[in-house]
Design a protein around this motif. Structure first.
Motif, PDB file in Angstrom:
ATOM      1  N   GLU A  50       0.631  -1.117   0.174  1.00  0.00           N
ATOM      2  CA  GLU A  50      -0.104  -0.204  -0.033  1.00  0.00           C
ATOM      3  C   GLU A  50       0.758   1.134  -0.026  1.00  0.00           C
ATOM      4  O   GLU A  50       0.560   2.134  -0.665  1.00  0.00           O
ATOM      5  N   PRO A  51       1.809   1.453   0.863  1.00  0.00           N
ATOM      6  CA  PRO A  51       2.625   2.738   0.785  1.00  0.00           C
ATOM      7  C   PRO A  51       3.143   2.911  -0.551  1.00  0.00           C
ATOM      8  O   PRO A  51       3.689   4.064  -0.868  1.00  0.00           O
ATOM      9  N   ALA A  52       3.253   2.058  -1.476  1.00  0.00           N
ATOM     10  CA  ALA A  52       3.953   2.345  -2.874  1.00  0.00           C
ATOM     11  C   ALA A  52       3.106   2.552  -3.993  1.00  0.00           C
ATOM     12  O   ALA A  52       3.354   2.871  -4.737  1.00  0.00           O
ATOM     13  N   GLN A  53       1.812   2.549  -3.463  1.00  0.00           N
ATOM     14  CA  GLN A  53       0.825   2.665  -4.552  1.00  0.00           C
ATOM     15  C   GLN A  53       0.887   4.129  -5.174  1.00  0.00           C
ATOM     16  O   GLN A  53       0.854   5.299  -3.855  1.00  0.00           O
ATOM     17  N   LEU A  54       0.541   4.425  -5.991  1.00  0.00           N
ATOM     18  CA  LEU A  54       0.883   5.953  -6.691  1.00  0.00           C
ATOM     19  C   LEU A  54      -0.614   6.634  -7.215  1.00  0.00           C
ATOM     20  O   LEU A  54      -1.547   5.581  -7.497  1.00  0.00           O
ATOM     21  N   THR A  55      -0.507   7.531  -7.037  1.00  0.00           N
ATOM     22  CA  THR A  55      -1.738   8.383  -7.745  1.00  0.00           C
ATOM     23  C   THR A  55      -1.711   8.379  -9.381  1.00  0.00           C
ATOM     24  O   THR A  55      -0.690   8.216  -9.880  1.00  0.00           O
ATOM     25  N   GLY A  56      -2.653   8.454 -10.017  1.00  0.00           N
ATOM     26  CA  GLY A  56      -2.778   8.640 -11.521  1.00  0.00           C
ATOM     27  C   GLY A  56      -1.719   9.781 -12.002  1.00  0.00           C
ATOM     28  O   GLY A  56      -1.031   9.576 -12.758  1.00  0.00           O
ATOM     29  N   TRP A  57      -1.709  10.777 -11.440  1.00  0.00           N
ATOM     30  CA  TRP A  57      -0.878  11.948 -11.777  1.00  0.00           C
ATOM     31  C   TRP A  57       0.749  11.560 -11.411  1.00  0.00           C
ATOM     32  O   TRP A  57       1.549  11.808 -12.459  1.00  0.00           O
ATOM     33  N   ALA A 119       8.350   4.769  -0.230  1.00  0.00           N
ATOM     34  CA  ALA A 119       8.230   3.585  -1.219  1.00  0.00           C
ATOM     35  C   ALA A 119       7.198   4.182  -2.406  1.00  0.00           C
ATOM     36  O   ALA A 119       7.340   3.904  -3.483  1.00  0.00           O
ATOM     37  N   GLU A 120       6.535   5.197  -2.153  1.00  0.00           N
ATOM     38  CA  GLU A 120       6.003   6.092  -3.149  1.00  0.00           C
ATOM     39  C   GLU A 120       7.082   6.575  -4.278  1.00  0.00           C
ATOM     40  O   GLU A 120       6.923   6.306  -5.414  1.00  0.00           O
ATOM     41  N   LEU A 121       8.244   7.155  -3.785  1.00  0.00           N
ATOM     42  CA  LEU A 121       9.320   7.840  -4.467  1.00  0.00           C
ATOM     43  C   LEU A 121      10.030   6.355  -5.304  1.00  0.00           C
ATOM     44  O   LEU A 121      10.438   6.438  -6.366  1.00  0.00           O
ATOM     45  N   GLY A 122      10.193   5.497  -4.783  1.00  0.00           N
ATOM     46  CA  GLY A 122      10.632   3.986  -5.322  1.00  0.00           C
ATOM     47  C   GLY A 122       9.755   3.609  -6.471  1.00  0.00           C
ATOM     48  O   GLY A 122      10.301   3.252  -7.440  1.00  0.00           O
ATOM     49  N   GLY A 123       8.394   3.555  -6.005  1.00  0.00           N
ATOM     50  CA  GLY A 123       7.535   3.339  -7.282  1.00  0.00           C
ATOM     51  C   GLY A 123       7.680   4.352  -8.515  1.00  0.00           C
ATOM     52  O   GLY A 123       7.549   4.000  -9.474  1.00  0.00           O
ATOM     53  N   MET A 124       7.689   5.592  -7.993  1.00  0.00           N
ATOM     54  CA  MET A 124       7.723   6.559  -9.229  1.00  0.00           C
ATOM     55  C   MET A 124       9.308   6.323 -10.023  1.00  0.00           C
ATOM     56  O   MET A 124       9.005   6.479 -11.310  1.00  0.00           O
ATOM     57  N   PHE A 125      10.183   6.112  -9.287  1.00  0.00           N
ATOM     58  CA  PHE A 125      11.401   5.821 -10.103  1.00  0.00           C
ATOM     59  C   PHE A 125      11.222   4.636 -10.839  1.00  0.00           C
ATOM     60  O   PHE A 125      12.079   4.509 -11.973  1.00  0.00           O
TER      61      PHE A 125
END
Length: 167
Positions: A50-57, A119-125
């Motif tokens: 869950e912490p790695a889940q990103l928004t559409g933007w 985790a979000e930053l990792g997902g974005m990268f």
């Protein structure tokens, strides 16, 4: 944590550089072009956390940056025929591109690292990297197929027997 992830990025960048330099010493193949993105796709499992889940933007921003960076990789990846095989040419720009991407990643992480969960930053990268690799590998596949077709045509020209008149 920032130091640990930065060191990790530097190590991964170094490994990528070494692998890419070794790849120029062996003939290219469709399998060598297609498999890395397929293996990398297992990274999408991180989004089950869950912490790695990103928004559409966030996904669209990361993909857009990845697509922009892919242009640089596409422009610097060329194939050549050597010894009857197709090889990826060594690019003098590749080390600088890799270092530039690494520096951009570190600077971006330092700027927004406090405001976005790690985790979000990792997902974005990851999305950025995947958005960069897929178009690059598609372009490589097209370039490889084109060069391999040329290689086959060259071999056929060499194999044509010269007809001698019979008496």
């Amino acid at each position: 944590m920032v130091i640990l992830t930065t060191v990790g990025a530097i190590v991964m960048g170094t490994v990528a550089f070494i692998i890419r330099m070794k790849a120029t010493k062996r003939p290219a193949s469709v399998k060598k072009i297609i498999l890395p993105p397929l293996f990398m796709s297992t990274g999408f499992l991180m989004f089950l956390y869950e912490p790695a889940q990103l928004t559409g933007w966030q996904v669209m921003e990361a993909l857009a940056v990845g697509l922009l960076f892919s242009i640089i990789l596409i422009k610097t990846s060329k194939f050549e025929i050597r010894g009857g095989h197709v090889y990826l040419q060594r690019s003098k720009a590749f080390p600088f591109i890799l270092i530039g991407l690494l520096v951009a990643r570190i600077v971006f992480k330092l700027i927004v690292g406090d405001s976005i969960h790690i985790a979000e930053l990792g997902g974005m990268f990851f999305i950025l990297a995947y958005g960069m690799i897929i178009p690059w590998r598609i372009a490589m596949l097209i370039g490889f197929k084109r060069m391999d077709k040329q290689r086959i045509q060259n071999e056929r020209k060499k194999e044509k027997p010269i007809m001698k008149p019979t008496l």
